[in-house]
Motif scaffolding. Sequence first.
Motif, PDB file in Angstrom:
ATOM      1  N   TRP A 140      42.741  61.112 152.431  1.00  0.00           N
ATOM      2  CA  TRP A 140      42.708  62.540 152.820  1.00  0.00           C
ATOM      3  C   TRP A 140      43.970  63.407 152.112  1.00  0.00           C
ATOM      4  O   TRP A 140      45.119  62.800 152.227  1.00  0.00           O
ATOM      5  CB  TRP A 140      42.921  63.064 154.327  1.00  0.00           C
ATOM      6  CG  TRP A 140      41.895  62.231 155.194  1.00  0.00           C
ATOM      7  CD1 TRP A 140      41.662  60.899 155.596  1.00  0.00           C
ATOM      8  CD2 TRP A 140      40.409  62.776 155.441  1.00  0.00           C
ATOM      9  NE1 TRP A 140      40.313  60.607 156.170  1.00  0.00           N
ATOM     10  CE2 TRP A 140      39.839  61.515 156.063  1.00  0.00           C
ATOM     11  CE3 TRP A 140      39.900  63.953 155.025  1.00  0.00           C
ATOM     12  CZ2 TRP A 140      38.548  61.955 156.427  1.00  0.00           C
ATOM     13  CZ3 TRP A 140      38.436  64.086 155.595  1.00  0.00           C
ATOM     14  CH2 TRP A 140      37.796  63.083 156.203  1.00  0.00           C
ATOM     15  N   ALA A 168      33.415  75.651 149.903  1.00  0.00           N
ATOM     16  CA  ALA A 168      34.123  76.684 149.320  1.00  0.00           C
ATOM     17  C   ALA A 168      33.385  78.000 149.610  1.00  0.00           C
ATOM     18  O   ALA A 168      33.962  79.186 149.651  1.00  0.00           O
ATOM     19  CB  ALA A 168      34.599  76.326 147.931  1.00  0.00           C
ATOM     20  N   GLU A 171      44.928  67.042 152.325  1.00  0.00           N
ATOM     21  CA  GLU A 171      44.635  68.346 152.866  1.00  0.00           C
ATOM     22  C   GLU A 171      45.420  69.386 152.132  1.00  0.00           C
ATOM     23  O   GLU A 171      45.094  70.484 151.900  1.00  0.00           O
ATOM     24  CB  GLU A 171      45.337  68.500 154.435  1.00  0.00           C
ATOM     25  CG  GLU A 171      44.794  69.682 154.962  1.00  0.00           C
ATOM     26  CD  GLU A 171      45.209  69.702 156.493  1.00  0.00           C
ATOM     27  OE1 GLU A 171      44.481  70.682 157.365  1.00  0.00           O
ATOM     28  OE2 GLU A 171      45.792  69.049 156.883  1.00  0.00           O
ATOM     29  N   ALA A 184      38.924  77.651 158.568  1.00  0.00           N
ATOM     30  CA  ALA A 184      39.638  77.614 157.143  1.00  0.00           C
ATOM     31  C   ALA A 184      39.285  79.109 156.577  1.00  0.00           C
ATOM     32  O   ALA A 184      38.235  79.993 156.872  1.00  0.00           O
ATOM     33  CB  ALA A 184      38.605  76.885 156.133  1.00  0.00           C
ATOM     34  N   ARG A 210      34.216  68.096 154.329  1.00  0.00           N
ATOM     35  CA  ARG A 210      34.992  67.257 153.475  1.00  0.00           C
ATOM     36  C   ARG A 210      34.477  67.513 151.754  1.00  0.00           C
ATOM     37  O   ARG A 210      35.345  67.271 150.968  1.00  0.00           O
ATOM     38  CB  ARG A 210      34.848  65.760 153.413  1.00  0.00           C
ATOM     39  CG  ARG A 210      33.533  65.029 153.477  1.00  0.00           C
ATOM     40  CD  ARG A 210      33.577  63.606 154.050  1.00  0.00           C
ATOM     41  NE  ARG A 210      34.840  62.595 153.703  1.00  0.00           N
ATOM     42  CZ  ARG A 210      35.004  61.473 154.023  1.00  0.00           C
ATOM     43  NH1 ARG A 210      34.383  60.886 154.935  1.00  0.00           N
ATOM     44  NH2 ARG A 210      35.998  60.916 153.775  1.00  0.00           N
ATOM     45  N   ASN A 211      33.287  67.886 151.493  1.00  0.00           N
ATOM     46  CA  ASN A 211      32.899  68.192 150.109  1.00  0.00           C
ATOM     47  C   ASN A 211      33.358  69.719 150.150  1.00  0.00           C
ATOM     48  O   ASN A 211      32.860  70.657 150.333  1.00  0.00           O
ATOM     49  CB  ASN A 211      31.352  68.242 150.164  1.00  0.00           C
ATOM     50  CG  ASN A 211      30.817  68.395 148.623  1.00  0.00           C
ATOM     51  OD1 ASN A 211      31.475  69.502 147.975  1.00  0.00           O
ATOM     52  ND2 ASN A 211      29.715  67.876 148.247  1.00  0.00           N
ATOM     53  N   ARG A 212      34.667  69.599 149.292  1.00  0.00           N
ATOM     54  CA  ARG A 212      35.137  71.013 149.136  1.00  0.00           C
ATOM     55  C   ARG A 212      34.516  72.076 148.292  1.00  0.00           C
ATOM     56  O   ARG A 212      34.567  73.137 148.472  1.00  0.00           O
ATOM     57  CB  ARG A 212      36.721  70.801 148.787  1.00  0.00           C
ATOM     58  CG  ARG A 212      37.463  70.409 149.669  1.00  0.00           C
ATOM     59  CD  ARG A 212      38.900  69.915 149.546  1.00  0.00           C
ATOM     60  NE  ARG A 212      39.688  69.506 150.527  1.00  0.00           N
ATOM     61  CZ  ARG A 212      40.903  68.992 150.439  1.00  0.00           C
ATOM     62  NH1 ARG A 212      41.321  68.684 149.174  1.00  0.00           N
ATOM     63  NH2 ARG A 212      41.420  68.298 151.590  1.00  0.00           N
ATOM     64  N   ASN A 230      44.593  76.593 157.018  1.00  0.00           N
ATOM     65  CA  ASN A 230      43.845  75.963 158.401  1.00  0.00           C
ATOM     66  C   ASN A 230      44.367  76.902 159.621  1.00  0.00           C
ATOM     67  O   ASN A 230      45.623  76.529 160.135  1.00  0.00           O
ATOM     68  CB  ASN A 230      44.295  74.563 158.609  1.00  0.00           C
ATOM     69  CG  ASN A 230      43.410  73.880 159.586  1.00  0.00           C
ATOM     70  OD1 ASN A 230      43.018  74.351 160.463  1.00  0.00           O
ATOM     71  ND2 ASN A 230      43.551  72.507 159.438  1.00  0.00           N
ATOM     72  N   LYS A 269      44.829  78.869 147.563  1.00  0.00           N
ATOM     73  CA  LYS A 269      44.489  78.067 148.690  1.00  0.00           C
ATOM     74  C   LYS A 269      43.960  78.655 149.678  1.00  0.00           C
ATOM     75  O   LYS A 269      43.631  79.826 149.961  1.00  0.00           O
ATOM     76  CB  LYS A 269      45.855  77.308 148.639  1.00  0.00           C
ATOM     77  CG  LYS A 269      46.300  76.622 147.633  1.00  0.00           C
ATOM     78  CD  LYS A 269      47.319  75.593 148.096  1.00  0.00           C
ATOM     79  CE  LYS A 269      47.600  74.358 146.975  1.00  0.00           C
ATOM     80  NZ  LYS A 269      48.695  73.575 147.493  1.00  0.00           N
ATOM     81  N   ASN A 270      43.881  77.956 150.835  1.00  0.00           N
ATOM     82  CA  ASN A 270      43.247  78.117 152.221  1.00  0.00           C
ATOM     83  C   ASN A 270      44.360  77.959 153.333  1.00  0.00           C
ATOM     84  O   ASN A 270      45.407  77.371 152.832  1.00  0.00           O
ATOM     85  CB  ASN A 270      41.961  77.699 152.493  1.00  0.00           C
ATOM     86  CG  ASN A 270      40.858  77.447 151.701  1.00  0.00           C
ATOM     87  OD1 ASN A 270      40.585  78.640 150.895  1.00  0.00           O
ATOM     88  ND2 ASN A 270      40.330  76.391 151.497  1.00  0.00           N
ATOM     89  N   ALA A 283      43.961  71.557 149.140  1.00  0.00           N
ATOM     90  CA  ALA A 283      43.464  72.933 149.276  1.00  0.00           C
ATOM     91  C   ALA A 283      43.959  73.957 150.236  1.00  0.00           C
ATOM     92  O   ALA A 283      43.773  75.000 150.205  1.00  0.00           O
ATOM     93  CB  ALA A 283      41.992  72.563 149.703  1.00  0.00           C
ATOM     94  N   TYR A 284      44.892  73.400 150.980  1.00  0.00           N
ATOM     95  CA  TYR A 284      45.542  74.239 151.989  1.00  0.00           C
ATOM     96  C   TYR A 284      47.023  74.262 151.962  1.00  0.00           C
ATOM     97  O   TYR A 284      47.793  73.686 151.656  1.00  0.00           O
ATOM     98  CB  TYR A 284      45.405  73.631 153.582  1.00  0.00           C
ATOM     99  CG  TYR A 284      43.708  73.747 153.941  1.00  0.00           C
ATOM    100  CD1 TYR A 284      43.236  74.551 154.458  1.00  0.00           C
ATOM    101  CD2 TYR A 284      42.979  72.617 153.398  1.00  0.00           C
ATOM    102  CE1 TYR A 284      41.837  74.796 154.935  1.00  0.00           C
ATOM    103  CE2 TYR A 284      41.496  72.735 153.734  1.00  0.00           C
ATOM    104  CZ  TYR A 284      41.038  73.848 154.408  1.00  0.00           C
ATOM    105  OH  TYR A 284      39.796  73.805 154.636  1.00  0.00           O
TER     106      TYR A 284
END
Length: 273
Positions: A127, A54, A129, A86, A48-50, A96, A93-94, A132-133
Motif C-alpha cells: 500500500w 478517480a 497511500e 476522499a 484500490r483501483n485509483r 483522506n 492529490k487527494n 495519491a494522498y
Amino acid sequence: MPKIALFQMTSGIDPEANCAAIEQAARAAAGEGAAMLFTPEMSLLLDRNRARGAGHIVSQAQSPFVPRLAALATETGVTIALGSMAVALDNGKNANRSMVFAPGAAEPVTYDKIHMFDVDLASGESWRESNAYEPGREVVTLDDTPVGRLGLAVCYDLRFPALFGALGDRACDCLTVPAAFTRPTGAAHWHVMLRARAIEAQAFVIAAAQVGHHADGRETYGHSLVVDPWGEVLLDMGGEAAGLGYCDIDLARISEVRAQVPALANRREIAKS
C-alpha cells in the motif's frame, strides 16, 4: 448518558450505494434514540483501483454528498461523524478527510488524516497511500458534540502516540478512530492499540470499521469497537458482518478514571536528546 451508533460497513466502488446505506443507517439510528452516528474510513468510496476511483473524487465544494449528509443530520437530528471520504485538492492529490455534520450546521468540521499508510505486508499486500494522498497537518477537536469534546483521527493515525498525546493534552472526552484495517494488521494490533489509546488519553475511543470482502478485492478486519477510559471494551461488532451497533456513553466515567489515576495531570515534558 448519550447513546451512539456505529455503522460497520462493507463499502464498495459505488458512492451512491454507499451514501444510501449511510442514509438508511442514520434514520435507523435516530429511531433507536442515538444522538450520534459514526461511520468508517472511506465510507463513500473504497476502491484500490485509483484510475477507476478517480472519476468519483472531487473537491469538497463540488461533492454532492456533503450537502446531502448535512441535510441528513438536520433531518434526523443525529450528529454524523463520517469516518472519512476522499476529496480532491488543488495540488493534484487527494485528502483522506473526516467530516462531522451537526444538525443545523451549514458546513461540517473536517480533519485530514495525518499519517499515510505506506507499507509492504508479509501477506504480500503493498500500500502506498502517499502516492495519491496529501497528509493533513492539523490536530482537530470539536467541543459541544453529544459526546463532549471529540478528538479526530483516522485509521493508521492510531499507530502514532504523539497525535493521541496532543488529543490527551486537549482533555478530549472521546476520540474517534474510523478505519479500514487489513485482516492481518487488525488481528495483530487493532484491539490492543485502541485499548492503549483509551487508557493513555483517559477517554472513550469510538472506532467504526470496514468489514469483510469488498468489491475492489480487499478484505477488512471489522470489529468496530467502543472502549471506555479504563480500557474496557464496551462494544465489539465482530469481524463478519456489516450493520449497526449501539452503545451508551457514560461521560461521568471519565472523571472517575482521571481521579483514580491522574496520568494526564502528572504528565511531564520529556526533553529530546
